[in-house]
Design a protein around this motif. Structure first.
Motif, PDB file in Angstrom:
ATOM      1  N   LEU A  44     -25.414  -0.484  10.657  1.00 52.95           N
ATOM      2  CA  LEU A  44     -23.972  -0.692  10.553  1.00 52.95           C
ATOM      3  C   LEU A  44     -23.193   0.307  11.399  1.00 52.95           C
ATOM      4  CD1 LEU A  44     -23.557  -1.375   6.729  1.00 52.95           C
ATOM      5  CD2 LEU A  44     -23.137  -2.995   8.587  1.00 52.95           C
ATOM      6  N   ILE A  45     -23.567   1.572  11.303  1.00 55.06           N
ATOM      7  CA  ILE A  45     -22.838   2.625  12.019  1.00 55.06           C
ATOM      8  C   ILE A  45     -22.894   2.408  13.531  1.00 55.06           C
ATOM      9  CG2 ILE A  45     -22.826   5.115  12.528  1.00 55.06           C
ATOM     10  CD1 ILE A  45     -21.673   4.371   9.781  1.00 55.06           C
ATOM     11  N   HIS A  46     -23.958   1.812  14.022  1.00 53.73           N
ATOM     12  CA  HIS A  46     -24.105   1.610  15.462  1.00 53.73           C
ATOM     13  C   HIS A  46     -23.442   0.331  15.978  1.00 53.73           C
ATOM     14  CE1 HIS A  46     -27.134   4.790  15.028  1.00 53.73           C
ATOM     15  NE2 HIS A  46     -26.753   5.071  16.257  1.00 53.73           N
ATOM     16  N   ILE A  47     -22.879  -0.469  15.102  1.00 48.35           N
ATOM     17  CA  ILE A  47     -22.161  -1.670  15.543  1.00 48.35           C
ATOM     18  C   ILE A  47     -20.796  -1.223  16.095  1.00 48.35           C
ATOM     19  CG2 ILE A  47     -21.016  -3.779  14.774  1.00 48.35           C
ATOM     20  CD1 ILE A  47     -23.234  -4.036  12.651  1.00 48.35           C
ATOM     21  N   PRO A  48     -20.505  -1.578  17.344  1.00 40.86           N
ATOM     22  CA  PRO A  48     -19.214  -1.178  17.924  1.00 40.86           C
ATOM     23  C   PRO A  48     -18.039  -1.631  17.045  1.00 40.86           C
ATOM     24  CG  PRO A  48     -20.636  -2.096  19.614  1.00 40.86           C
ATOM     25  CD  PRO A  48     -21.318  -2.357  18.288  1.00 40.86           C
ATOM     26  N   GLY A  49     -17.158  -0.694  16.748  1.00 34.15           N
ATOM     27  CA  GLY A  49     -15.967  -0.993  15.960  1.00 34.15           C
ATOM     28  C   GLY A  49     -16.138  -0.861  14.455  1.00 34.15           C
ATOM     29  N   PHE A  50     -17.380  -0.800  13.972  1.00 40.04           N
ATOM     30  CA  PHE A  50     -17.586  -0.745  12.524  1.00 40.04           C
ATOM     31  C   PHE A  50     -16.966   0.514  11.907  1.00 40.04           C
ATOM     32  CE2 PHE A  50     -19.848   0.880   8.846  1.00 40.04           C
ATOM     33  CZ  PHE A  50     -19.673  -0.169   7.952  1.00 40.04           C
ATOM     34  N   TYR A  51     -17.230   1.653  12.510  1.00 38.53           N
ATOM     35  CA  TYR A  51     -16.750   2.919  11.946  1.00 38.53           C
ATOM     36  C   TYR A  51     -15.227   2.911  11.814  1.00 38.53           C
ATOM     37  CZ  TYR A  51     -15.762   7.888  11.453  1.00 38.53           C
ATOM     38  OH  TYR A  51     -15.286   9.094  11.013  1.00 38.53           O
ATOM     39  N   GLY A  52     -14.538   2.505  12.858  1.00 44.18           N
ATOM     40  CA  GLY A  52     -13.075   2.466  12.831  1.00 44.18           C
ATOM     41  C   GLY A  52     -12.547   1.541  11.756  1.00 44.18           C
ATOM     42  N   LYS A  53     -13.162   0.359  11.638  1.00 43.69           N
ATOM     43  CA  LYS A  53     -12.746  -0.583  10.603  1.00 43.69           C
ATOM     44  C   LYS A  53     -13.040  -0.023   9.207  1.00 43.69           C
ATOM     45  CE  LYS A  53     -13.704  -4.633  13.436  1.00 43.69           C
ATOM     46  NZ  LYS A  53     -14.653  -5.753  13.612  1.00 43.69           N
ATOM     47  N   ALA A  54     -14.180   0.629   9.071  1.00 40.99           N
ATOM     48  CA  ALA A  54     -14.567   1.169   7.763  1.00 40.99           C
ATOM     49  C   ALA A  54     -13.591   2.255   7.309  1.00 40.99           C
ATOM     50  CB  ALA A  54     -15.993   1.711   7.805  1.00 40.99           C
ATOM     51  N   ILE A  55     -13.277   3.198   8.177  1.00 45.24           N
ATOM     52  CA  ILE A  55     -12.387   4.287   7.744  1.00 45.24           C
ATOM     53  C   ILE A  55     -10.933   3.842   7.628  1.00 45.24           C
ATOM     54  CG2 ILE A  55     -13.925   6.103   8.576  1.00 45.24           C
ATOM     55  CD1 ILE A  55     -11.968   6.535  10.914  1.00 45.24           C
ATOM     56  N   ALA A  56     -10.607   2.682   8.181  1.00 49.70           N
ATOM     57  CA  ALA A  56      -9.246   2.150   8.046  1.00 49.70           C
ATOM     58  C   ALA A  56      -9.054   1.378   6.742  1.00 49.70           C
ATOM     59  CB  ALA A  56      -8.919   1.244   9.230  1.00 49.70           C
ATOM     60  N   ALA A  57     -10.145   1.092   6.038  1.00 52.04           N
ATOM     61  CA  ALA A  57     -10.043   0.328   4.789  1.00 52.04           C
ATOM     62  C   ALA A  57      -9.175   1.079   3.785  1.00 52.04           C
ATOM     63  CB  ALA A  57     -11.434   0.083   4.208  1.00 52.04           C
ATOM     64  N   LYS A  58      -8.293   0.357   3.135  1.00 45.23           N
ATOM     65  CA  LYS A  58      -7.354   0.963   2.181  1.00 45.23           C
ATOM     66  C   LYS A  58      -7.833   0.857   0.733  1.00 45.23           C
ATOM     67  CE  LYS A  58      -3.802   1.560   5.142  1.00 45.23           C
ATOM     68  NZ  LYS A  58      -4.478   2.081   6.287  1.00 45.23           N
ATOM     69  N   ALA A  59      -8.826   0.031   0.496  1.00 46.92           N
ATOM     70  CA  ALA A  59      -9.319  -0.175  -0.866  1.00 46.92           C
ATOM     71  C   ALA A  59     -10.818  -0.475  -0.807  1.00 46.92           C
ATOM     72  CB  ALA A  59      -8.583  -1.345  -1.526  1.00 46.92           C
ATOM     73  N   PRO A  60     -11.529  -0.242  -1.897  1.00 44.54           N
ATOM     74  CA  PRO A  60     -12.969  -0.530  -1.912  1.00 44.54           C
ATOM     75  C   PRO A  60     -13.291  -1.968  -1.509  1.00 44.54           C
ATOM     76  CG  PRO A  60     -12.392   0.757  -3.837  1.00 44.54           C
ATOM     77  CD  PRO A  60     -11.099   0.386  -3.157  1.00 44.54           C
ATOM     78  N   THR A  61     -12.463  -2.906  -1.924  1.00 43.17           N
ATOM     79  CA  THR A  61     -12.732  -4.303  -1.564  1.00 43.17           C
ATOM     80  C   THR A  61     -12.604  -4.533  -0.059  1.00 43.17           C
ATOM     81  OG1 THR A  61     -10.433  -4.853  -2.087  1.00 43.17           O
ATOM     82  CG2 THR A  61     -12.068  -5.272  -3.812  1.00 43.17           C
ATOM     83  N   GLU A  62     -11.700  -3.809   0.595  1.00 41.95           N
ATOM     84  CA  GLU A  62     -11.570  -3.914   2.048  1.00 41.95           C
ATOM     85  C   GLU A  62     -12.811  -3.366   2.738  1.00 41.95           C
ATOM     86  OE1 GLU A  62      -7.980  -2.461   3.856  1.00 41.95           O
ATOM     87  OE2 GLU A  62      -6.759  -3.225   2.206  1.00 41.95           O
ATOM     88  N   LEU A  63     -13.333  -2.260   2.232  1.00 42.88           N
ATOM     89  CA  LEU A  63     -14.549  -1.680   2.801  1.00 42.88           C
ATOM     90  C   LEU A  63     -15.717  -2.647   2.624  1.00 42.88           C
ATOM     91  CD1 LEU A  63     -16.027   0.597   4.196  1.00 42.88           C
ATOM     92  CD2 LEU A  63     -16.241   1.737   1.982  1.00 42.88           C
ATOM     93  N   LEU A  64     -15.823  -3.256   1.469  1.00 42.29           N
ATOM     94  CA  LEU A  64     -16.883  -4.246   1.250  1.00 42.29           C
ATOM     95  C   LEU A  64     -16.732  -5.433   2.197  1.00 42.29           C
ATOM     96  CD1 LEU A  64     -17.177  -4.229  -2.642  1.00 42.29           C
ATOM     97  CD2 LEU A  64     -18.832  -3.340  -0.975  1.00 42.29           C
ATOM     98  N   ASP A  65     -15.492  -5.843   2.456  1.00 42.87           N
ATOM     99  CA  ASP A  65     -15.255  -6.937   3.402  1.00 42.87           C
ATOM    100  C   ASP A  65     -15.732  -6.559   4.800  1.00 42.87           C
ATOM    101  OD1 ASP A  65     -14.171  -8.531   1.432  1.00 42.87           O
ATOM    102  OD2 ASP A  65     -12.083  -8.092   1.988  1.00 42.87           O
ATOM    103  N   VAL A  66     -15.496  -5.320   5.210  1.00 39.98           N
ATOM    104  CA  VAL A  66     -15.945  -4.849   6.528  1.00 39.98           C
ATOM    105  C   VAL A  66     -17.470  -4.899   6.593  1.00 39.98           C
ATOM    106  CG1 VAL A  66     -16.084  -2.844   8.069  1.00 39.98           C
ATOM    107  CG2 VAL A  66     -13.926  -3.392   6.942  1.00 39.98           C
ATOM    108  N   ILE A  67     -18.120  -4.450   5.547  1.00 40.44           N
ATOM    109  CA  ILE A  67     -19.589  -4.468   5.511  1.00 40.44           C
ATOM    110  C   ILE A  67     -20.098  -5.904   5.533  1.00 40.44           C
ATOM    111  CG2 ILE A  67     -21.610  -3.922   4.101  1.00 40.44           C
ATOM    112  CD1 ILE A  67     -19.988  -1.429   3.141  1.00 40.44           C
ATOM    113  N   ASP A  68     -19.487  -6.782   4.743  1.00 36.34           N
ATOM    114  CA  ASP A  68     -19.914  -8.182   4.686  1.00 36.34           C
ATOM    115  C   ASP A  68     -19.790  -8.877   6.034  1.00 36.34           C
ATOM    116  OD1 ASP A  68     -20.685  -8.163   2.039  1.00 36.34           O
ATOM    117  OD2 ASP A  68     -18.798  -8.988   1.297  1.00 36.34           O
ATOM    118  N   LEU A  69     -18.761  -8.543   6.798  1.00 35.71           N
ATOM    119  CA  LEU A  69     -18.566  -9.166   8.111  1.00 35.71           C
ATOM    120  C   LEU A  69     -19.690  -8.824   9.080  1.00 35.71           C
ATOM    121  CD1 LEU A  69     -14.740  -8.674   8.718  1.00 35.71           C
ATOM    122  CD2 LEU A  69     -15.946 -10.819   8.251  1.00 35.71           C
ATOM    123  N   GLU A  70     -20.303  -7.673   8.883  1.00 35.46           N
ATOM    124  CA  GLU A  70     -21.329  -7.207   9.822  1.00 35.46           C
ATOM    125  C   GLU A  70     -22.736  -7.620   9.426  1.00 35.46           C
ATOM    126  OE1 GLU A  70     -20.345  -6.222  12.575  1.00 35.46           O
ATOM    127  OE2 GLU A  70     -18.294  -5.687  12.097  1.00 35.46           O
TER     128      GLU A  70
END
Length: 71
Positions: A44-70
């Motif tokens: 996950l960490i090596h996917i371009p853009g993942f880190y930025g999207k992950a740290i921009a998440a405002k709520a746990p559900t947003e972070l889970l959505d970022v992970i699910d997309l990848e």
């Protein structure tokens, strides 16, 4: 997995504060799931853009959505 908005100084080689924190607990007698989880985190960490999207998440559900997309 957690996010630090301000970052945590961690004496990292690049001098940047740590913003994405992963806590991984494992049973000492069953290292298989632990190794699989580390591999998935690394992927996950090596996917371009993942880190930025992950740290921009405002709520746990947003972070889970970022992970699910990848996945």
């Amino acid at each position: 997995m957690g996010i630090s908005r301000d970052g945590i100084q961690f004496d990292h080689a690049d001098g940047q504060p740590v913003r994405l924190i992963v806590l991984l607990l494992a049973n000492a007698n069953q290292p298989g799931p632990h190794i699989w989880a580390l591999a998935e985190i690394s992927r996950l960490i090596h996917i371009p853009g993942f880190y930025g999207k992950a740290i921009a998440a405002k709520a746990p559900t947003e972070l889970l959505d970022v992970i699910d997309l990848e996945e």
